[in-house]
Design a protein around this motif. Structure first.
Motif, short mmCIF file in Angstrom:
data_model
loop_
_atom_site.label_atom_id
_atom_site.label_comp_id
_atom_site.label_asym_id
_atom_site.label_seq_id
_atom_site.Cartn_x
_atom_site.Cartn_y
_atom_site.Cartn_z
N ARG A 269 -4.73 -20.48 24.58
CA ARG A 269 -4.49 -19.04 24.42
C ARG A 269 -5.79 -18.28 24.19
O ARG A 269 -5.97 -17.17 24.69
CB ARG A 269 -3.53 -18.79 23.26
CG ARG A 269 -3.21 -17.34 23.06
CD ARG A 269 -2.14 -17.14 22.00
NE ARG A 269 -1.91 -15.73 21.81
CZ ARG A 269 -1.32 -15.22 20.76
NH1 ARG A 269 -0.84 -16.00 19.82
NH2 ARG A 269 -1.16 -13.92 20.66
N ALA A 270 -6.72 -18.90 23.45
CA ALA A 270 -8.00 -18.26 23.17
C ALA A 270 -8.95 -18.32 24.36
O ALA A 270 -10.01 -17.68 24.35
CB ALA A 270 -8.65 -18.91 21.96
N GLY A 271 -8.58 -19.10 25.38
CA GLY A 271 -9.42 -19.20 26.57
C GLY A 271 -10.51 -20.25 26.46
O GLY A 271 -11.42 -20.30 27.29
N ASN A 272 -10.43 -21.12 25.44
CA ASN A 272 -11.46 -22.15 25.24
C ASN A 272 -11.25 -23.37 26.13
O ASN A 272 -12.22 -24.00 26.54
CB ASN A 272 -11.49 -22.60 23.78
CG ASN A 272 -11.73 -21.46 22.82
OD1 ASN A 272 -10.94 -21.22 21.92
ND2 ASN A 272 -12.81 -20.73 23.01
N TRP A 273 -10.00 -23.74 26.35
CA TRP A 273 -9.68 -24.94 27.12
C TRP A 273 -8.63 -24.60 28.18
O TRP A 273 -7.85 -23.66 28.01
CB TRP A 273 -9.08 -26.03 26.22
CG TRP A 273 -9.98 -26.56 25.15
CD1 TRP A 273 -11.34 -26.47 25.08
CD2 TRP A 273 -9.57 -27.29 23.98
NE1 TRP A 273 -11.79 -27.09 23.94
CE2 TRP A 273 -10.74 -27.60 23.26
CE3 TRP A 273 -8.34 -27.71 23.50
CZ2 TRP A 273 -10.70 -28.32 22.06
CZ3 TRP A 273 -8.30 -28.42 22.31
CH2 TRP A 273 -9.48 -28.73 21.60
N THR A 274 -8.58 -25.43 29.22
CA THR A 274 -7.52 -25.30 30.21
C THR A 274 -6.32 -26.14 29.73
O THR A 274 -6.48 -27.07 28.94
CB THR A 274 -7.96 -25.81 31.59
OG1 THR A 274 -8.22 -27.22 31.50
CG2 THR A 274 -9.19 -25.06 32.09
N GLU A 275 -5.16 -25.81 30.25
CA GLU A 275 -3.97 -26.59 29.89
C GLU A 275 -4.12 -28.05 30.27
O GLU A 275 -3.61 -28.93 29.59
CB GLU A 275 -2.73 -26.00 30.57
CG GLU A 275 -2.21 -24.76 29.85
CD GLU A 275 -0.87 -24.32 30.39
OE1 GLU A 275 0.04 -25.18 30.53
OE2 GLU A 275 -0.73 -23.12 30.69
N ALA A 276 -4.82 -28.32 31.37
CA ALA A 276 -4.96 -29.69 31.87
C ALA A 276 -5.66 -30.61 30.87
O ALA A 276 -5.36 -31.80 30.82
CB ALA A 276 -5.71 -29.69 33.20
#
Length: 157
Positions: free
Chosen positions: A29-36
């Motif tokens: 949600r914070a844009g730090n990691w991708t869902e994958a």
């Protein structure tokens, strides 16, 4: 009134499963990691910080209990930071369960935590809060926490 009660192994197992998933979702949600990669990275961070689970030295994981009703209203995880200049303890995770929010448990818990941290010899308490968590940020500011770093991002479409 609230008290901090060390988690049992069963409580910890349930907490850990929920926390790994929740942290992964927050990082996405914070844009730090991708869902994958989020779940795997989250699990790896927890494994690194808690290699011995509840028995990891320097880590204090508590249930937050209403001392009048003996009901569990939340949880908090505190960790000693080795090598910190003023005896620093870090709040790695802190949650007041949904049904108990907006009843003063957060403020009272932070007061009790300060006493615990001081009794451990630490003189500073630090934490990270996601920028999108306005309620938590307001609680910490009200309790006297100061921002020490601010990361900002602009999404370009």
């Amino acid at each position: 009134m609230v008290e901090l009660v060390r988690m049992s192994e069963a409580e910890f197992a349930a907490y850990l499963e929920r926390a790994v998933r929740g942290y992964a979702e927050e990082k996405v949600r914070a844009g730090n990691w991708t869902e994958a990669i989020a779940l795997e990275r989250s699990r790896a961070e927890y494994d690194q910080l808690l290699p011995q689970g509840l028995a990891t030295p320097g880590q204090h994981i508590f249930s937050i209990v209403n001392s009048e009703t003996d009901e569990r209203v939340g949880m908090i995880w505190l960790g000693e930071v080795s090598g910190a200049r003023h005896g620093l303890m870090y709040i790695y995770d802190f949650e007041i369960f949904e049904a108990h929010r907006r009843k003063g448990y957060g403020e009272r818990t932070l007061e009790v935590v300060e006493l615990f941290v001081q009794a451990q010899g630490a003189r500073e308490l630090a934490l990270h809060v996601f920028g999108h968590n306005a309620a938590a940020r307001a609680l910490y500011q009200k309790a006297g926490y100061e921002e020490t770093n601010v990361h900002m991002r602009k999404r370009l479409e």
